[in-house]
Write a protein that holds these residues in place. Structure first.
Motif, PDB file in Angstrom:
ATOM      1  N   UNK A 149      20.069 -13.372  30.377  1.00  0.00           N
ATOM      2  CA  UNK A 149      20.021 -11.923  30.177  1.00  0.00           C
ATOM      3  C   UNK A 149      19.211 -11.610  28.934  1.00  0.00           C
ATOM      4  N   UNK A 150      18.038 -11.011  29.155  1.00  0.00           N
ATOM      5  CA  UNK A 150      17.093 -10.828  28.062  1.00  0.00           C
ATOM      6  C   UNK A 150      17.623  -9.917  26.953  1.00  0.00           C
ATOM      7  N   UNK A 151      18.311  -8.829  27.365  1.00  0.00           N
ATOM      8  CA  UNK A 151      18.830  -7.885  26.363  1.00  0.00           C
ATOM      9  C   UNK A 151      19.855  -8.562  25.460  1.00  0.00           C
ATOM     10  N   UNK A 152      20.693  -9.391  26.070  1.00  0.00           N
ATOM     11  CA  UNK A 152      21.725 -10.075  25.306  1.00  0.00           C
ATOM     12  C   UNK A 152      21.079 -11.062  24.336  1.00  0.00           C
ATOM     13  N   UNK A 153      20.058 -11.792  24.830  1.00  0.00           N
ATOM     14  CA  UNK A 153      19.353 -12.743  23.985  1.00  0.00           C
ATOM     15  C   UNK A 153      18.756 -12.026  22.763  1.00  0.00           C
ATOM     16  N   UNK A 154      18.092 -10.904  23.017  1.00  0.00           N
ATOM     17  CA  UNK A 154      17.439 -10.171  21.928  1.00  0.00           C
ATOM     18  C   UNK A 154      18.467  -9.714  20.898  1.00  0.00           C
ATOM     19  N   UNK A 155      19.635  -9.291  21.410  1.00  0.00           N
ATOM     20  CA  UNK A 155      20.672  -8.784  20.511  1.00  0.00           C
ATOM     21  C   UNK A 155      21.209  -9.918  19.620  1.00  0.00           C
ATOM     22  N   UNK A 156      21.534 -11.051  20.267  1.00  0.00           N
ATOM     23  CA  UNK A 156      22.071 -12.175  19.487  1.00  0.00           C
ATOM     24  C   UNK A 156      21.019 -12.668  18.492  1.00  0.00           C
ATOM     25  N   UNK A 157      19.787 -12.755  18.985  1.00  0.00           N
ATOM     26  CA  UNK A 157      18.698 -13.261  18.149  1.00  0.00           C
ATOM     27  C   UNK A 157      18.532 -12.401  16.906  1.00  0.00           C
ATOM     28  N   UNK A 158      18.540 -11.112  17.144  1.00  0.00           N
ATOM     29  CA  UNK A 158      18.353 -10.184  16.042  1.00  0.00           C
ATOM     30  C   UNK A 158      19.506 -10.279  15.041  1.00  0.00           C
ATOM     31  N   UNK A 159      20.699 -10.465  15.588  1.00  0.00           N
ATOM     32  CA  UNK A 159      21.878 -10.591  14.727  1.00  0.00           C
ATOM     33  C   UNK A 159      21.750 -11.779  13.785  1.00  0.00           C
ATOM     34  N   UNK A 160      21.158 -12.865  14.262  1.00  0.00           N
ATOM     35  CA  UNK A 160      21.073 -14.076  13.452  1.00  0.00           C
ATOM     36  C   UNK A 160      19.814 -14.098  12.595  1.00  0.00           C
ATOM     37  N   UNK A 161      18.682 -13.715  13.185  1.00  0.00           N
ATOM     38  CA  UNK A 161      17.424 -13.875  12.453  1.00  0.00           C
ATOM     39  C   UNK A 161      16.883 -12.579  11.846  1.00  0.00           C
ATOM     40  N   UNK A 162      17.527 -11.473  12.147  1.00  0.00           N
ATOM     41  CA  UNK A 162      17.153 -10.226  11.474  1.00  0.00           C
ATOM     42  C   UNK A 162      15.930  -9.523  12.035  1.00  0.00           C
ATOM     43  N   UNK A 163      15.233 -10.153  12.965  1.00  0.00           N
ATOM     44  CA  UNK A 163      14.056  -9.522  13.572  1.00  0.00           C
ATOM     45  C   UNK A 163      14.148  -9.716  15.081  1.00  0.00           C
ATOM     46  N   UNK A 164      13.342  -8.979  15.839  1.00  0.00           N
ATOM     47  CA  UNK A 164      13.413  -9.146  17.292  1.00  0.00           C
ATOM     48  C   UNK A 164      12.558 -10.343  17.711  1.00  0.00           C
TER      49      UNK A 164
END
Lengths: 310, 314
Positions: free
Chosen positions: A288-303
């Motif tokens: 799920x791309x939206x979920x990936x982007x959300x988690x990624x952003x949460x950890x790395x601070x950028x999209x």
């Protein structure tokens, strides 16, 4: 991180000192003599360490509300029920204990009181037992050796005064004090069993981490890692809670390894060669791309898109 | 995971190199005085963490490569000269060694109190504490962040070694693990490393696996006639991509890095080999890919502050 406060107190008036102890412990009764008292105290949400100096002759009764461990000079006498001793050996007082203490001349002591629930939560993580109730069979250390170990760690902590404002260092030295208190005093239950559990969980944790890191790109589950480590899923959860420094559960750890791998691919990717966020996310099991982007952003601070296009 | 304790005293100067090499593979020990040689050694090793105290009463010289482990130490003594690469290190406080620079140490008498952490163990802890799974733990300076933190670290080092030795050989794995972990956290908290770089966009700067693969390849194959193509192939990248990655991550190029590694190896060989019976400087230079002796000599001087034949005569 919680704040730490340091405070100093000095008074030659016994009633003022009595009030200080009442504010701290509830029922405290000074009954005899005169007392000059001073202390330096460090408090955070886990424990309070106070370095105390008393001069005078006094009797003092306390209804103990929390776990208190202390150590000091021989001139300080304590009594717990029918057991009595002097403070040149460490002693632990437990919630519900009534203690009578007395001192004469000069007494020095270092007193450690654990905020309610702190020892229990450290013990539950350390020994991987969610139902563990912290109870001590006596107020004495397991042996003279463990008593001496506890004293060393206590002294080291007091000497570390200058750096206790550093949250990471304070959390670390305070944690060591809690671990050492659990290990040095007579915690109820089977000590050998606890050690075996600790070692088994430590190796299960390591085996599972290696498994997750090696096979993050494959559709593995926590169950597979538990099998690779030779333990049940529940045991693996306890192992992670005890040994992962951030307290990650196995599922979260696996997600983190996948995310880290996807991150590496994004950093090295080249959009002009046709690399896309979707393909990279899918490669590492994020459907799920939206979920990936959300988690990624949460950890790395950028999209992820920003990293790809950078 | 039980601690391994070692404690001995030796007056046999010929065993000096063996002792150092047991703990620091590849350390080059030169000219340890044979007269009055006495080494007092106490160490404890637990799960990737080595703590040791060494007392040496005769002059000596050591060159070591600290890249395998994260090392922090405190040295006192007479005639002490302590260098990391070309930087002279201060004496008095504890210092962290930069993994990308050789440590050179000469002394008349020496008392060392050191700690060496396996890099993966230290890095794992740094990663989990920051939540940054890609963090590459590297020194960003040598001195403690503040004097108070340096003093605290040294106290914690001594406390940890003393306790681990006192507890040995009774089995107290839980407390041992706690002591080990505390010292590791203290090391991260007190010294300047990438641990303090913070999380977020900054971690894009952590050397990616490609750069690490390239560095490993350069280290392993520096003696062979390798070129940029080979390095790029080993890193599984294009030549241009690799150059960009090196520029971004390390502020250098792959070939400059290769040359640096070769220069260091040549320098080590000059120190290690005998000026009379060993190969001539020109042969050593050629072995490490430096065809022009005069250019090698001036590059060597720029890097180490002396000409090759001076290094050799020491």
């Amino acid at each position: 991180m919680p704040e730490m406060t340091r405070s100093r107190f000095a008074s030659a008036d016994k009633d003022v000192t009595e009030q200080l102890f009442r504010d701290r412990f509830g029922t405290v009764e000074f009954s005899r003599g005169s007392l000059a008292y001073e202390e330096t105290t460090f408090t955070d949400d886990a424990l309070r360490i106070s370095d105390q100096r008393a001069h005078g002759d006094f009797d003092c009764g306390v209804e103990v509300p929390v776990f208190i461990a202390m150590f000091g000079s021989r001139s300080f006498h304590w009594e717990l029920g029918s057991v009595r001793g002097t403070l040149d050996e460490p002693v632990m007082m437990r919630p519900g204990d009534s203690t009578s203490n007395s001192g004469s001349g000069a007494s020095n002591l270092t007193v450690l009181d654990f905020q309610p629930g702190v020892l229990e939560s450290v013990a539950r993580v350390l020994y991987a037992d969610d139902d563990l109730r912290v109870a001590f069979d006596s107020g004495r250390p397991v042996s003279a050796t463990t008593g001496a170990e506890w004293i060393s760690i206590l002294r080291f902590t007091v000497a570390a005064e200058a750096v206790l404002d550093n949250d990471l260092l304070r959390a670390t030295v305070f944690r060591s004090l809690a671990v050492s208190t659990l290990e040095s005093f007579r915690l109820s239950g089977d000590r050998r069993q606890r050690v075996q559990t600790f070692e088994a969980l430590q190796s299960a944790y390591r085996a599972a981490v290696a498994f997750f890191d090696d096979f993050a790109s494959l559709p593995i589950t926590v169950d597979d890692a538990a099998r690779a480590a030779g333990v049940s899923q529940e045991t693996l959860r306890l192992a992670f809670r005890a040994h992962s420094p951030l307290g990650f559960d196995p599922g979260r750890y696996l997600e983190r390894s996948r995310l880290a791998a996807a991150h590496l691919d994004l950093v090295n990717a080249d959009p002009t060669r046709g690399d896309t966020v979707t393909a990279i996310a899918r490669r590492w099991g994020f459907g799920h791309l939206g979920r990936f982007a959300r988690i990624y952003r949460g950890v790395y601070g950028v999209t992820p898109k920003w990293v790809l296009d950078r | 995971m039980t601690a391994i304790v070692s404690s001995f005293e030796s007056t046999d100067a010929s065993s000096a190199e063996e002792t150092w090499n047991r703990y620091f593979p590849g350390a080059v020990v030169g000219a340890v005085g044979r007269v009055g040689y006495r080494l007092r050694w106490d160490s404890v090793e637990i799960d990737g963490v080595l703590l040791y105290e060494a007392d040496l009463t005769s002059a000596g010289h050591v060159v070591a490569d600290p890249s395998d482990s994260l090392q922090v130490g405190h040295l006192v003594g007479s005639g002490l000269r302590h260098q990391s690469g070309r930087d002279r290190l201060g004496t008095g406080g504890a210092v962290l060694y930069r993994e990308d620079q050789h440590v050179a140490l000469t002394w008349d008498t020496l008392r060392a109190r050191q700690a060496a952490f396996d890099r993966p163990a230290a890095q794992d802890l740094a990663r989990t504490l920051t939540g940054d799974d890609l963090l590459i733990l590297r020194a960003t300076g040598t001195e403690a962040l503040t004097e108070a933190l340096g003093a605290h670290w040294l106290r914690q080092r001594d406390h940890t070694q003393r306790m681990l030795i006192a507890m040995h050989p009774a089995s107290a794995p839980i407390l041992e693990a706690e002591l080990r972990r505390s010292l590791l956290v203290a090391t991260l908290a007190c010294f300047p490393t990438t641990f303090h770089a913070g999380v977020g966009v900054g971690q894009l700067r952590a050397a990616p696996a490609t750069v690490r693969r390239a560095l490993d390849y350069i280290d392993a194959r520096a003696a062979d006639p390798i070129g940029i193509d080979d390095i790029a192939r080993a890193a599984r990248m294009s030549v241009r991509g690799l150059q960009r990655a090196f520029q971004r991550e390390l502020d250098t190029t792959p070939l400059a890095r290769l040359r640096e590694v070769r220069m260091r190896r040549a320098h080590d060989e000059l120190i290690r080999t005998d000026p009379v019976t060993g190969d001539p400087v020109a042969v050593i230079a050629r072995r490490w890919g430096f065809g022009h002796l005069s250019r090698f000599a001036s590059a060597h001087r720029a890097e180490f502050g002396e000409y090759p034949h001076e290094t050799r005569r020491r």
